[in-house]
Design a protein around this motif. Sequence first.
Motif, PDB file in Angstrom:
ATOM      1  N   ARG A  50       0.844  -1.200   0.000  1.00 31.75           N
ATOM      2  CA  ARG A  50       0.000   0.000   0.000  1.00 31.75           C
ATOM      3  C   ARG A  50       0.875   1.245   0.000  1.00 31.75           C
ATOM      4  NH1 ARG A  50      -4.046   1.098   4.087  1.00 31.75           N
ATOM      5  NH2 ARG A  50      -5.134   2.165   2.402  1.00 31.75           N
ATOM      6  N   LEU A  51       0.526   2.181  -0.887  1.00 34.86           N
ATOM      7  CA  LEU A  51       1.264   3.431  -1.008  1.00 34.86           C
ATOM      8  C   LEU A  51       0.316   4.596  -0.782  1.00 34.86           C
ATOM      9  CD1 LEU A  51       3.924   4.976  -2.159  1.00 34.86           C
ATOM     10  CD2 LEU A  51       2.550   5.179  -4.212  1.00 34.86           C
ATOM     11  N   LEU A  82      -4.050  -6.323  -9.208  1.00 37.84           N
ATOM     12  CA  LEU A  82      -3.944  -5.164  -8.317  1.00 37.84           C
ATOM     13  C   LEU A  82      -5.065  -5.217  -7.297  1.00 37.84           C
ATOM     14  CD1 LEU A  82      -3.158  -2.440 -10.985  1.00 37.84           C
ATOM     15  CD2 LEU A  82      -1.547  -3.496  -9.378  1.00 37.84           C
ATOM     16  N   GLN A  83      -4.729  -4.844  -6.071  1.00 36.66           N
ATOM     17  CA  GLN A  83      -5.701  -4.891  -4.978  1.00 36.66           C
ATOM     18  C   GLN A  83      -6.341  -3.528  -4.750  1.00 36.66           C
ATOM     19  OE1 GLN A  83      -6.497  -7.860  -3.503  1.00 36.66           O
ATOM     20  NE2 GLN A  83      -5.165  -8.591  -5.145  1.00 36.66           N
ATOM     21  N   PRO A  84      -7.659  -3.473  -4.550  1.00 31.25           N
ATOM     22  CA  PRO A  84      -8.313  -2.203  -4.220  1.00 31.25           C
ATOM     23  C   PRO A  84      -7.670  -1.579  -2.978  1.00 31.25           C
ATOM     24  CG  PRO A  84      -9.951  -3.868  -4.727  1.00 31.25           C
ATOM     25  CD  PRO A  84      -8.617  -4.574  -4.649  1.00 31.25           C
ATOM     26  N   GLY A  85      -7.435  -0.285  -3.028  1.00 34.23           N
ATOM     27  CA  GLY A  85      -6.824   0.422  -1.907  1.00 34.23           C
ATOM     28  C   GLY A  85      -5.310   0.342  -1.889  1.00 34.23           C
ATOM     29  N   ALA A  86      -4.707  -0.271  -2.909  1.00 38.94           N
ATOM     30  CA  ALA A  86      -3.247  -0.369  -2.957  1.00 38.94           C
ATOM     31  C   ALA A  86      -2.607   1.008  -3.042  1.00 38.94           C
ATOM     32  CB  ALA A  86      -2.807  -1.230  -4.139  1.00 38.94           C
ATOM     33  N   LEU A  87      -3.318   1.949  -3.652  1.00 40.98           N
ATOM     34  CA  LEU A  87      -2.804   3.300  -3.839  1.00 40.98           C
ATOM     35  C   LEU A  87      -3.849   4.311  -3.400  1.00 40.98           C
ATOM     36  CD1 LEU A  87      -0.855   5.454  -4.970  1.00 40.98           C
ATOM     37  CD2 LEU A  87      -1.802   4.979  -7.251  1.00 40.98           C
ATOM     38  N   VAL A  88      -3.432   5.209  -2.499  1.00 39.85           N
ATOM     39  CA  VAL A  88      -4.271   6.327  -2.070  1.00 39.85           C
ATOM     40  C   VAL A  88      -3.487   7.600  -2.388  1.00 39.85           C
ATOM     41  CG1 VAL A  88      -5.397   7.482  -0.124  1.00 39.85           C
ATOM     42  CG2 VAL A  88      -5.373   4.972  -0.255  1.00 39.85           C
ATOM     43  N   MET A  89      -4.160   8.552  -3.037  1.00 37.77           N
ATOM     44  CA  MET A  89      -3.521   9.803  -3.423  1.00 37.77           C
ATOM     45  C   MET A  89      -4.305  10.982  -2.856  1.00 37.77           C
ATOM     46  SD  MET A  89      -2.337   9.020  -7.369  1.00 37.77           S
ATOM     47  CE  MET A  89      -3.950   8.676  -8.024  1.00 37.77           C
ATOM     48  N   ALA A 147      -5.708  13.358   7.892  1.00 39.74           N
ATOM     49  CA  ALA A 147      -6.264  12.274   8.716  1.00 39.74           C
ATOM     50  C   ALA A 147      -7.270  11.435   7.930  1.00 39.74           C
ATOM     51  CB  ALA A 147      -6.912  12.852   9.969  1.00 39.74           C
ATOM     52  N   SER A 148      -7.933  12.038   6.953  1.00 40.91           N
ATOM     53  CA  SER A 148      -8.975  11.334   6.210  1.00 40.91           C
ATOM     54  C   SER A 148      -8.445  10.201   5.340  1.00 40.91           C
ATOM     55  CB  SER A 148      -9.769  12.319   5.346  1.00 40.91           C
ATOM     56  OG  SER A 148      -9.014  12.697   4.208  1.00 40.91           O
ATOM     57  N   VAL A 149      -7.169  10.202   5.049  1.00 40.13           N
ATOM     58  CA  VAL A 149      -6.624   9.153   4.175  1.00 40.13           C
ATOM     59  C   VAL A 149      -6.414   7.840   4.920  1.00 40.13           C
ATOM     60  CG1 VAL A 149      -5.544  10.783   2.587  1.00 40.13           C
ATOM     61  CG2 VAL A 149      -4.198   9.824   4.464  1.00 40.13           C
ATOM     62  N   GLY A 150      -6.453   7.892   6.240  1.00 39.36           N
ATOM     63  CA  GLY A 150      -6.312   6.667   7.020  1.00 39.36           C
ATOM     64  C   GLY A 150      -4.869   6.330   7.326  1.00 39.36           C
ATOM     65  N   SER A 151      -4.641   5.056   7.610  1.00 38.78           N
ATOM     66  CA  SER A 151      -3.309   4.612   8.011  1.00 38.78           C
ATOM     67  C   SER A 151      -3.053   3.227   7.423  1.00 38.78           C
ATOM     68  CB  SER A 151      -3.208   4.588   9.539  1.00 38.78           C
ATOM     69  OG  SER A 151      -4.171   3.688  10.060  1.00 38.78           O
ATOM     70  N   GLY A 152      -1.965   2.621   7.853  1.00 43.00           N
ATOM     71  CA  GLY A 152      -1.637   1.276   7.402  1.00 43.00           C
ATOM     72  C   GLY A 152      -0.900   1.236   6.078  1.00 43.00           C
ATOM     73  N   PHE A 153      -0.232   2.319   5.722  1.00 41.95           N
ATOM     74  CA  PHE A 153       0.520   2.356   4.467  1.00 41.95           C
ATOM     75  C   PHE A 153       1.924   1.814   4.693  1.00 41.95           C
ATOM     76  CE2 PHE A 153      -2.715   5.616   4.202  1.00 41.95           C
ATOM     77  CZ  PHE A 153      -3.327   5.267   3.006  1.00 41.95           C
ATOM     78  N   ASP A 154       2.423   1.089   3.710  1.00 40.02           N
ATOM     79  CA  ASP A 154       3.769   0.536   3.785  1.00 40.02           C
ATOM     80  C   ASP A 154       4.819   1.550   3.363  1.00 40.02           C
ATOM     81  OD1 ASP A 154       2.843  -2.134   4.462  1.00 40.02           O
ATOM     82  OD2 ASP A 154       2.129  -2.225   2.389  1.00 40.02           O
ATOM     83  N   VAL A 155       4.422   2.470   2.516  1.00 43.30           N
ATOM     84  CA  VAL A 155       5.342   3.501   2.037  1.00 43.30           C
ATOM     85  C   VAL A 155       4.534   4.754   1.711  1.00 43.30           C
ATOM     86  CG1 VAL A 155       5.314   2.746  -0.382  1.00 43.30           C
ATOM     87  CG2 VAL A 155       7.313   3.944   0.482  1.00 43.30           C
ATOM     88  N   VAL A 156       5.159   5.918   1.966  1.00 38.81           N
ATOM     89  CA  VAL A 156       4.526   7.211   1.696  1.00 38.81           C
ATOM     90  C   VAL A 156       5.468   8.013   0.807  1.00 38.81           C
ATOM     91  CG1 VAL A 156       3.671   9.367   2.713  1.00 38.81           C
ATOM     92  CG2 VAL A 156       3.339   7.185   3.921  1.00 38.81           C
ATOM     93  N   THR A 157       4.916   8.583  -0.250  1.00 34.75           N
ATOM     94  CA  THR A 157       5.698   9.467  -1.104  1.00 34.75           C
ATOM     95  C   THR A 157       5.095  10.866  -1.049  1.00 34.75           C
ATOM     96  OG1 THR A 157       4.361   8.875  -3.044  1.00 34.75           O
ATOM     97  CG2 THR A 157       6.412   7.655  -2.706  1.00 34.75           C
ATOM     98  N   ALA A 158       5.922  11.858  -1.331  1.00 37.06           N
ATOM     99  CA  ALA A 158       5.450  13.242  -1.380  1.00 37.06           C
ATOM    100  C   ALA A 158       6.380  14.028  -2.289  1.00 37.06           C
ATOM    101  CB  ALA A 158       5.420  13.860   0.012  1.00 37.06           C
ATOM    102  N   ASN A 159       5.794  14.775  -3.165  1.00 36.62           N
ATOM    103  CA  ASN A 159       6.546  15.680  -4.026  1.00 36.62           C
ATOM    104  C   ASN A 159       5.774  16.990  -4.095  1.00 36.62           C
ATOM    105  OD1 ASN A 159       8.453  16.696  -5.748  1.00 36.62           O
ATOM    106  ND2 ASN A 159       7.704  15.638  -7.551  1.00 36.62           N
ATOM    107  N   PRO A 160       5.614  17.622  -2.915  1.00 39.96           N
ATOM    108  CA  PRO A 160       4.828  18.859  -2.884  1.00 39.96           C
ATOM    109  C   PRO A 160       5.620  20.028  -3.469  1.00 39.96           C
ATOM    110  CG  PRO A 160       5.786  18.439  -0.743  1.00 39.96           C
ATOM    111  CD  PRO A 160       6.140  17.257  -1.613  1.00 39.96           C
TER     112      PRO A 160
END
Length: 148
Positions: A43-44, A66-73, A111-124
């Motif tokens: 999950r990303l 691919l699994q539903p919820g694998a990617l949250v943006m 907070a609305s995106v939830g938790s339990g992600f294996d990796v987080v990316t950011a390019n703000p």
Amino acid sequence: DSVTQSRLCYGWSITQLAEGYRYCFDDVICAHLAIEAAPSAERLLDLGSGLGTIGLLWLGQQPRPLQPGALVMLEAQAGSVALCQETLRRCGLCDIVELRHGDLRDEESLASVGSGFDVVTANPPYLATTIGPNLPRHPQRAYCRHEL
């Protein structure tokens, strides 16, 4: 603004404005580093996802099916969210990817995106408005590069 479809990966194309922000090598590097840092991630979370390039590049390297919820943006710009939604629709990923409109600087959105992600990316956006001679003329480009 005219809209283009540009090849990305895994047979997918990304929807982007011809004169707006266009995905670039920074996105490719960020996705590669996410895969390298957590090769078994399932999950990303992609913060400041823009057009969705980083998350989609990561998703393209995941085992099938691919699994539903694998990617949250999470993306702040409504225009970029709309373009990303079109990309997801064209790629048949609407049931796999969760795209949220919100600013990562806002605690409720984050907070609305939830938790339990294996990796987080950011390019703000990472440039102060005082850096460089001028802001890009196109508002989407300016917002993607500068802290507005």
